[in-house]
Scaffold this motif. Structure first.
Motif, short mmCIF file in Angstrom:
data_model
loop_
_atom_site.label_atom_id
_atom_site.label_comp_id
_atom_site.label_asym_id
_atom_site.label_seq_id
_atom_site.Cartn_x
_atom_site.Cartn_y
_atom_site.Cartn_z
N LEU A 1 -7.79 -29.54 -60.88
CA LEU A 1 -7.20 -29.49 -62.22
C LEU A 1 -5.68 -29.36 -62.17
O LEU A 1 -4.98 -29.92 -63.01
CB LEU A 1 -7.80 -28.35 -63.04
CG LEU A 1 -9.23 -28.58 -63.54
CD1 LEU A 1 -9.74 -27.35 -64.29
CD2 LEU A 1 -9.29 -29.81 -64.44
N ALA A 2 -5.18 -28.64 -61.17
CA ALA A 2 -3.73 -28.53 -61.01
C ALA A 2 -3.13 -29.90 -60.74
O ALA A 2 -2.13 -30.30 -61.37
CB ALA A 2 -3.39 -27.57 -59.86
N ARG A 3 -3.74 -30.64 -59.84
CA ARG A 3 -3.25 -31.99 -59.52
C ARG A 3 -3.27 -32.88 -60.76
O ARG A 3 -2.30 -33.58 -61.06
CB ARG A 3 -4.10 -32.62 -58.41
CG ARG A 3 -3.63 -34.03 -58.02
CD ARG A 3 -4.49 -34.62 -56.92
NE ARG A 3 -4.51 -33.81 -55.72
CZ ARG A 3 -3.56 -33.81 -54.79
NH1 ARG A 3 -2.51 -34.58 -54.94
NH2 ARG A 3 -3.67 -33.05 -53.71
N THR A 4 -4.36 -32.83 -61.52
CA THR A 4 -4.47 -33.64 -62.73
C THR A 4 -3.38 -33.28 -63.74
O THR A 4 -2.75 -34.16 -64.33
CB THR A 4 -5.86 -33.47 -63.37
OG1 THR A 4 -6.85 -33.86 -62.41
CG2 THR A 4 -6.01 -34.33 -64.61
N ALA A 5 -3.15 -31.99 -63.94
CA ALA A 5 -2.13 -31.55 -64.89
C ALA A 5 -0.74 -32.00 -64.44
O ALA A 5 0.05 -32.52 -65.25
CB ALA A 5 -2.16 -30.03 -65.06
N PHE A 6 -0.41 -31.82 -63.15
CA PHE A 6 0.90 -32.25 -62.64
C PHE A 6 1.06 -33.77 -62.74
O PHE A 6 2.14 -34.27 -63.06
CB PHE A 6 1.11 -31.80 -61.20
CG PHE A 6 1.33 -30.32 -61.05
CD1 PHE A 6 2.26 -29.64 -61.83
CD2 PHE A 6 0.63 -29.60 -60.10
CE1 PHE A 6 2.47 -28.28 -61.69
CE2 PHE A 6 0.84 -28.24 -59.94
CZ PHE A 6 1.75 -27.58 -60.73
N GLU A 7 0.00 -34.52 -62.46
CA GLU A 7 0.07 -35.97 -62.56
C GLU A 7 0.31 -36.41 -64.01
O GLU A 7 1.08 -37.34 -64.26
CB GLU A 7 -1.20 -36.62 -62.02
CG GLU A 7 -1.29 -36.56 -60.50
CD GLU A 7 -2.63 -37.03 -59.95
OE1 GLU A 7 -3.61 -37.14 -60.74
OE2 GLU A 7 -2.71 -37.26 -58.74
N GLN A 8 -0.36 -35.75 -64.96
CA GLN A 8 -0.14 -36.07 -66.37
C GLN A 8 1.30 -35.74 -66.79
O GLN A 8 1.94 -36.52 -67.48
CB GLN A 8 -1.13 -35.30 -67.26
CG GLN A 8 -2.54 -35.82 -67.20
CD GLN A 8 -2.65 -37.20 -67.81
OE1 GLN A 8 -2.09 -37.48 -68.86
NE2 GLN A 8 -3.38 -38.07 -67.15
N GLY A 9 1.78 -34.59 -66.35
CA GLY A 9 3.15 -34.21 -66.66
C GLY A 9 4.15 -35.18 -66.06
O GLY A 9 5.15 -35.55 -66.70
#
Length: 78
Positions: free
Chosen positions: A32-40
């Motif tokens: 989830l951290a990776r997904t959030a950073f990728e979206q940002g």
């Protein structure tokens, strides 16, 4: 939980995703951290917000380091 983007022009979104990524990282939920950073990162690139691009890339590097993927981490840190 990942947010649904309704308006990618909202300048608050990169910061929100970066904060979410930091929270997930502290909880050791790397996916989830990776997904959030990728979206940002994606939104900050659309808006050319270099400050948040840098923060999200640093976050992705942190995730990669904690996943023991040092080569990938170095790519994000460069």
């Amino acid at each position: 939980m990942i947010l649904v983007i309704e308006d990618e022009k909202d300048i608050r979104l990169p910061e929100l995703y970066w904060i979410m990524g930091r929270i997930y990282l502290s909880m050791s939920d790397y996916e989830l951290a990776r997904t959030a950073f990728e979206q940002g990162l994606w939104i900050s690139e659309l808006q050319t917000l270099l400050h948040y691009q840098t923060r999200c890339l640093e976050g992705l590097g942190q995730v990669s380091m904690r996943d023991h993927n040092l080569d990938e981490a170095m790519n994000y840190f460069q």
